[in-house]
Design an enzyme around this catalytic site. Structure first.
Site, short mmCIF file in Angstrom:
data_model
loop_
_atom_site.label_atom_id
_atom_site.label_comp_id
_atom_site.label_asym_id
_atom_site.label_seq_id
_atom_site.Cartn_x
_atom_site.Cartn_y
_atom_site.Cartn_z
N ASP A 1 0.89 -1.17 0.05
CA ASP A 1 -0.02 0.12 0.08
C ASP A 1 0.95 1.31 -0.14
O ASP A 1 2.00 1.13 0.30
CB ASP A 1 -0.82 0.05 1.13
CG ASP A 1 -1.64 1.32 1.46
OD1 ASP A 1 -2.36 1.56 0.39
OD2 ASP A 1 -1.68 1.85 2.38
N ASP B 1 -0.17 5.11 0.93
CA ASP B 1 -0.36 6.23 2.05
C ASP B 1 -0.31 5.37 3.22
O ASP B 1 -0.95 4.47 3.64
CB ASP B 1 -1.84 6.65 1.83
CG ASP B 1 -1.94 7.50 0.43
OD1 ASP B 1 -1.01 8.29 0.22
OD2 ASP B 1 -2.98 7.31 -0.29
C1 BG6 Z 1 -6.04 5.68 0.11
C2 BG6 Z 1 -5.92 6.40 1.42
O1 BG6 Z 1 -4.66 5.15 -0.11
O2 BG6 Z 1 -6.46 6.36 -1.14
C3 BG6 Z 1 -7.45 7.01 1.40
O3 BG6 Z 1 -5.69 5.72 2.38
C4 BG6 Z 1 -7.67 7.97 0.14
O4 BG6 Z 1 -7.43 8.05 2.40
C5 BG6 Z 1 -7.79 7.15 -0.85
O5 BG6 Z 1 -8.99 8.57 0.31
C6 BG6 Z 1 -8.07 7.62 -2.32
O6 BG6 Z 1 -7.08 8.49 -2.71
P1 BG6 Z 1 -7.10 9.57 -3.82
O7 BG6 Z 1 -5.82 10.44 -3.80
O8 BG6 Z 1 -7.38 8.80 -5.00
O9 BG6 Z 1 -8.30 10.51 -3.59
MG MG Z 2 -2.81 3.24 3.50
#
Ligand code: BG6
Ligand code: MG
Length: 216
Positions: free
Chosen positions: A10, A12
């Site tokens: 993963d 984030d």
């Molecule tokens: C995930 C995060 O990796 O990505 C979430 O943990 C986030 O918090 C999701 O909402 C979607 O991200 P993005 O950048 O497409 O809005």
């Molecule tokens: Mg994550």
């Protein structure tokens, strides 16, 4: 020899310190909508895609919007998020992240990123991690988001590694469920109380003992 052929990460909260920026951007939007949204509420949003997260926040406030308004709200949140990560650099890698990926590669594992974020390629690039990966799944191209297994299965397909030969790392409960549903070995990064369904949980990326995992 290890039974693992691939490592799937993963992004984030595992490789990059961006979970706080997602939270801050959602909180800014929630404040504007008059919805109380706490760090505790945010835990359930980790790993959940953009529209799914928005729905959860609107549910918290008992608010309903039509589809066009929802898209506008999600776009507004993404604007706040992009502002927050505008100056992201390799300094925003989580401690131990680059070492972990490099060690996995040195151990002969093929490496991929399975992030729900449509901003994943941008962040990997800014954090200086992009060249390390054999494959980065496209969050916009999978049918179902986490906790469904789709994005992890897309990675094992692309890496040509059977799910049982994949080690996967996640900081979100929805992500751990996705890994388990994919039939992979789930490694949690964070609070064992939140990630209890993982096979092994480490408090932080820097604490991962890859040698121990490879012999699991
Ligand atoms: C995930 C995060 O990796 O990505 C979430 O943990 C986030 O918090 C999701 O909402 C979607 O991200 P993005 O950048 O497409 O809005
Ligand atoms: Mg994550």
């Amino acid at each position: 020899m290890s039974r693992f052929e691939a490592a799937i990460f993963d992004l984030d909260g595992v490789l990059v310190d961006s979970a706080k920026a997602h939270f801050a951007a959602w909180r800014r939007l929630a404040d504007e909508l008059g919805i109380r949204f706490t760090e505790r509420d945010n835990e359930a949003l980790k790993g959940v895609d953009r529209m799914g997260s928005l729905r959860m926040i609107l549910d918290l406030g008992g608010r309903g919007f039509d589809e066009t308004e929802m898209v506008a709200l999600a776009t507004r949140k993404n604007g706040y998020y992009l502002e927050a990560v505008a100056h992201m650099s390799p300094a925003d890698q989580l401690p131990g992240a680059e070492d972990l990926v490099r060690s996995a590669k040195a151990a002969g594992l093929r490496c991929a990123v399975a992030s729900a974020s449509r901003n994943a390629p941008l962040l990997l690039d800014r954090a200086g991690l992009a060249p390390l990966f054999d494959y980065v799944a496209d969050a916009g191209a999978v049918a179902r988001g986490k906790p469904a297994p789709d994005i992890f299965l897309a990675c094992s397909d692309a890496l040509d590694a059977p799910p049982a030969a994949c080690l996967a790392f996640e900081d979100a409960a929805a992500g751990i469920d996705a890994i388990i549903a994919a039939g992979m070995f789930a490694v949690g990064i964070g609070d064992p109380l939140v990630l209890g369904r993982a096979r092994v949980v480490y408090r932080e990326t820097a604490a991962v003992d890859l040698a121990a995992l490879l012999s699991a």
